[in-house]
Design an enzyme around this catalytic site. Structure first.
Site, PDB file in Angstrom:
ATOM      1  N   GLU A   7      17.396  25.241 -12.384  1.00  0.00           N
ATOM      2  CA  GLU A   7      16.077  25.313 -13.015  1.00  0.00           C
ATOM      3  C   GLU A   7      15.021  25.890 -12.079  1.00  0.00           C
ATOM      4  OE1 GLU A   7      14.626  21.521 -14.378  1.00  0.00           O
ATOM      5  OE2 GLU A   7      12.632  22.309 -14.805  1.00  0.00           O
ATOM      6  N   HIS A  66       7.437  23.176  -5.744  1.00  0.00           N
ATOM      7  CA  HIS A  66       6.881  23.332  -7.093  1.00  0.00           C
ATOM      8  C   HIS A  66       5.831  24.441  -7.176  1.00  0.00           C
ATOM      9  CE1 HIS A  66       6.435  22.167 -11.220  1.00  0.00           C
ATOM     10  NE2 HIS A  66       7.108  21.040 -11.054  1.00  0.00           N
ATOM     11  N   ASP A  88      11.324  16.700  -8.343  1.00  0.00           N
ATOM     12  CA  ASP A  88      12.107  17.202  -9.460  1.00  0.00           C
ATOM     13  C   ASP A  88      13.011  18.366  -9.075  1.00  0.00           C
ATOM     14  OD1 ASP A  88      13.094  17.589 -11.947  1.00  0.00           O
ATOM     15  OD2 ASP A  88      11.303  18.527 -12.788  1.00  0.00           O
ATOM     16  N   LYS A 119      17.025  10.812  -9.321  1.00  0.00           N
ATOM     17  CA  LYS A 119      17.158  12.210  -8.876  1.00  0.00           C
ATOM     18  C   LYS A 119      17.223  12.272  -7.350  1.00  0.00           C
ATOM     19  CE  LYS A 119      15.164  14.550 -12.871  1.00  0.00           C
ATOM     20  NZ  LYS A 119      14.214  15.556 -13.405  1.00  0.00           N
ATOM     21  N   ARG A 123       2.603  12.221  -7.635  1.00  0.00           N
ATOM     22  CA  ARG A 123       3.802  12.126  -8.475  1.00  0.00           C
ATOM     23  C   ARG A 123       5.023  11.711  -7.668  1.00  0.00           C
ATOM     24  NH1 ARG A 123       6.258  17.031 -12.180  1.00  0.00           N
ATOM     25  NH2 ARG A 123       8.403  16.287 -12.187  1.00  0.00           N
ATOM     26  N   GLU A 149       7.814  12.181 -19.758  1.00  0.00           N
ATOM     27  CA  GLU A 149       7.522  13.483 -20.362  1.00  0.00           C
ATOM     28  C   GLU A 149       7.499  13.420 -21.885  1.00  0.00           C
ATOM     29  OE1 GLU A 149      10.435  16.074 -18.426  1.00  0.00           O
ATOM     30  OE2 GLU A 149       9.056  16.359 -16.764  1.00  0.00           O
TER      31      GLU A 149
HETATM   32  O1  GCW Z   1      13.172  18.986 -14.345  1.00  0.00           O
HETATM   33  C1  GCW Z   1      12.561  18.517 -15.483  1.00  0.00           C
HETATM   34  C2  GCW Z   1      12.809  19.577 -16.488  1.00  0.00           C
HETATM   35  C3  GCW Z   1      12.909  19.073 -17.903  1.00  0.00           C
HETATM   36  C4  GCW Z   1      13.879  17.894 -17.927  1.00  0.00           C
HETATM   37  C5  GCW Z   1      13.341  16.813 -17.000  1.00  0.00           C
HETATM   38  C6  GCW Z   1      14.240  15.597 -16.913  1.00  0.00           C
HETATM   39  C7  GCW Z   1      15.390  17.204 -19.637  1.00  0.00           C
HETATM   40  O2  GCW Z   1      11.795  20.531 -16.385  1.00  0.00           O
HETATM   41  O3  GCW Z   1      13.367  20.129 -18.687  1.00  0.00           O
HETATM   42  O4  GCW Z   1      14.070  17.417 -19.215  1.00  0.00           O
HETATM   43  O5  GCW Z   1      13.235  17.313 -15.704  1.00  0.00           O
HETATM   44  O6  GCW Z   1      15.010  15.506 -15.961  1.00  0.00           O
HETATM   45  O7  GCW Z   1      14.179  14.748 -17.785  1.00  0.00           O
END
Ligand code: GCW
Length: 738
Positions: free
Chosen positions: A422, A550, A394, A389, A365, A320
């Site tokens: 989040e 998502h 995500d 993760k 992804r 990112e």
């Molecule tokens: O879930 C996403 C988030 C970002 C976050 C990223 C990550 C810290 O939208 O805000 O950045 O993951 O885990 O690096």
């Protein structure tokens, strides 16, 4: 048309106001107002019969020796016992009567040294402890012992928990040892005091006042962590600012570390990979450049000089937009091992994040982290952990377990969970996350045949991993009650408990937390446990049922926006994930699609690939399924989806009723606070259901089945709801007058 006008807000607000007033008037007899600051460490007095029973076993506290940690044990036990037992329990120097509680290590206490428990305590390590009821020189005592002072502190908290949860304490013989070594909270805190994905106020670290002024709250934070065994804290956002590594900031970090140390919490930092350029004036941050490596070695020396027990670095690289080794045509191992070499002389570690994905045409992804990292198995230095993760996308409300678990037998892997919500309604939605984390920990990877669960990957038992750990992205902030929503304290608590023992059942964790935090009333406890244990499934129902994922509004990720397709990056658009069309809906990750299901071991791979065996909960994660596909329930897919959205909404309504009925049992302040947020949760659930079904209906072209309430608005209305304004103003709940 605004978000708030979606609900009968006026009536609801009125109701809650009346309720709060009624409670203020009559609530005093049952429970005092409470602002939630004390978390699960309340120590209010227990019912009289229990006090009588416990008092025989708890007459005084003996903690000999001098150290900040031993001081903490003394304070905690004296305050805890005095509060719980409703009268002072003093410190004493000798175990010369019945009911003395003796705490310490063989070094700090001659009494404990005399018990000759060395061999056993050695096996339990510096954080493990033994608690025994025993008779010594004719007196009945309780001994809490560990080889390390922090272990003794953990034992003290354990003993207090037994009282708080009303367990018997007269014939104790317990040993405990944490299953995972690193039990970390990751704070995505920026240096300006904001928190990325934080929904409970601002950062707890007041950088401009440090190191001169220490907010007493830092101590309370460390203490709360110690009470559940959390022993690491990453202080800054993984989207890192290089400034954190300047001498100026390191002095502030050292001041925080000094507060945390007596509670056994070590600090970690997230370094910006390009810091040698930004701070050191170098022309490159190429990890194979000798000057760059030297810069990091010197930086590590500087840090450890200030903070001898510094934990290490948590690194987000080439993800990112963050810089990383690939910026210089090097790979992840080059980057991680270079930093690891700088930290190794001081026993520091590197936690390298596997959250890496690039955008290529036609790419999935969900397969990216595996593709990027798995080929490096066995190449990372011994002081590197790879942080993965829980799922491959995500932190969605539901994902299958990440395929990297089990797939890197020669790499030290640690799971990363997200405690902050989040994608799960911020601090507005009551959702207990232990069941979600349990799902992942219990998932069988089959990496070494049946029984190769993620928990066994994480605790090192599957592949004989030397370093182990787990991280949770924190949900704490400057809000008085720490987590915004009072119930979300339970997720901080649950994370710590699962990090200590990844086999703990969700029900047990919920039960402990309720008794320690809310009430001992048996009926109320049962009701609240039922709410908590059902909350995650309900949220999945009203947000992303059947494996959808998502679908959130772009950027802030709060409300529904399944139509969203305007980001330049395809894989940030909800339309990329659900792929709805007139034939059906879902992301085909099988052979006929991207085939990333192939990253799982057999037989998991086959179970997910075959429409007949794929669990309903992952159906649309792995398959593109026709709208009229016949589900296990007998309904067609469209009807089933609608039914689940409705079920989620119904849950929020039932929950509000059940919570209202507890008004005399829970203190007025927290009761009203929670009631208010449950109102928002219902409003949002309706919004999710209506916006999603209205949109998907443009593809399915089918009527809503019987029993599913009709949306009140048009799709265009739902598309016009924009919360960015509120959220940009840093509100954790919508503006009531929006
Ligand atoms: O879930 C996403 C988030 C970002 C976050 C990223 C990550 C810290 O939208 O805000 O950045 O993951 O885990 O690096």
């Amino acid at each position: 048309m605004t978000a708030m006008s979606l609900v009968r807000n006026k009536r609801d607000r009125g109701l809650i106001a009346c309720l709060a007033l009624a409670l203020l008037a009559f609530g005093g007899t049952t429970a005092q107002a409470d602002d939630g600051y004390r978390l699960w460490l309340r120590y209010d007095s227990l019912p009289a019969p229990l006090i009588r029973a416990y008092r025989e076993r708890v007459t005084s506290v003996v903690v000999t020796g001098n150290s900040a940690t031993l001081d903490n044990i003394r304070t905690e036990l004296v305050n805890g016992f005095t509060g719980l037992l409703g009268a002072p329990v003093p410190l004493s120097s000798d175990a010369d009567r019945d009911g003395v509680v003796v705490v310490g290590t063989p070094k700090s206490s001659t009494l404990i040294a005399g018990l000759r428990w060395e061999a056993q305590l050695a096996r339990l390590g510096p954080e493990g402890f033994r608690i025994r009821s025993l008779k010594l020189r004719g007196h009945s005592l309780t001994v809490i012992a560990s080889n390390g002072e922090v272990g003794a502190l953990y034992g003290a908290f354990h003993f207090l928990r037994l009282l708080q949860t009303q367990q018997p304490i007269n014939a104790l013989d317990a040993i405990q040892k944490p299953r995972l070594q690193l039990r970390m909270l990751d704070h995505w805190d920026n240096l300006d005091g904001t928190i990325e994905r934080g929904y409970a106020g601002r950062s707890l670290w007041n950088w401009s006042a440090l190191p001169g002024t220490i907010d007493p709250r830092l101590r309370d934070y460390a203490r709360a962590n110690a009470s559940i065994g959390i022993n690491g804290s990453l202080l800054n956002n993984v989207n890192a600012n290089a400034q954190i590594l300047t001498a100026n900031y390191l002095r502030k970090v050292a001041a925080i570390a000094d507060v945390f140390r007596p509670f056994g919490v070590r600090v970690f930092l997230s370094p910006r990979f390009s810091a040698p350029m930004e701070l050191g004036g170098l022309k490159t941050a190429d990890p194979l450049d000798a000057e760059v490596a030297m810069w990091w070695r010197k930086k590590a020396d500087e840090i450890f000089k200030l903070i001898p027990d510094f934990g290490g670095f948590v690194v987000k690289a080439n993800s990112e937009g963050q810089p990383g080794p690939r910026t210089y045509d090097r790979n992840h191992v080059d980057g991680a091992n270079m930093m690891a070499a700088a930290l190794a002389p001081h026993n520091g570690i590197v936690i390298w994040r596997a959250f890496v994905y690039d955008m290529k045409p036609g790419y999935d992804r969900a397969g990216a982290a595996y593709e990027n990292l798995q080929p490096f198995d066995g190449k990372f230095a011994p002081n590197v952990l790879l942080q993965v993760k829980n799922g491959p996308i995500d932190f969605q409300p539901r994902e299958p377990f990440h395929p990297l678990f089990g797939a890197m037998p020669k790499t030290q892997v640690m799971p990363e969970f997200q405690i902050t919500q989040e994608y799960l309604g911020f601090s507005n939605h009551l959702v207990f996350l232990a069941p979600m984390w349990r799902d992942v920990l219990d998932a069988d990877t089959y990496a070494k045949g049946p029984g190769s669960t993620v928990a066994r990957v994480a605790d090192g038992s599957l592949f004989k991993q030397r370093l182990t750990g787990v991280a949770g992205v924190a949900n704490t902030g400057s809000d008085r009650n720490w987590t915004g929503h009072d119930f979300l304290q339970a997720n901080w608590y649950a994370f710590g408990r699962l990090a200590w023992n990844p086999d703990l059942p969700s029900r047990q964790i919920a039960g402990e937390w309720i008794k320690m935090t809310l009430t001992h009333d048996a009926k109320a406890t049962e009701t609240i446990a039922r709410i908590m244990l059902g909350s995650r499934e309900a949220l999945v129902d009203y947000m992303t049922p059947l494996g959808l994922h998502h679908l959130m509004w772009g950027g802030h990720h709060y409300g529904p926006a399944p139509w969203w397709n305007t980001f330049a990056r395809d894989d940030w658009n909800p339309t990329y994930y659900h792929k709805a069309d007139t034939n059906g809906i879902g992301f085909d990750r099988t052979k006929s699609g991207t085939n990333t299901v192939n990253q799982y071991f057999l037989p998991v791979r086959n179970r997910f690939s075959d429409l007949k065996t794929c669990p309903d909960k992952f159906l649309l994660w792995f398959h593109h399924v026709p709208w009229d596909y016949r589900m296990r329930s007998g309904r067609i897919l469209w009807d089933e989806m609608a039914f689940r959205y409705q079920r989620g909404v119904d849950w929020t309504r039932q929950t509000r009723k059940a919570w209202d009925a507890l008004s005399g049992v829970i203190d007025a302040q927290r009761h009203a606070e929670v009631a208010h947020r449950l109102m928002i949760q219902e409003r949002d659930a309706v919004w999710w259901k209506d916006a999603s079904l209205t949109y998907f209906q443009t593809f399915s072209k089918r009527p809503l089945p019987f029993g599913v309430q009709k949306p009140e608005r048009t799709l265009e209305d739902y598309k016009r709801i924009d919360l960015l304004d509120d959220l940009a103003r840093g509100k954790s709940t919508f503006d009531e007058n929006h």
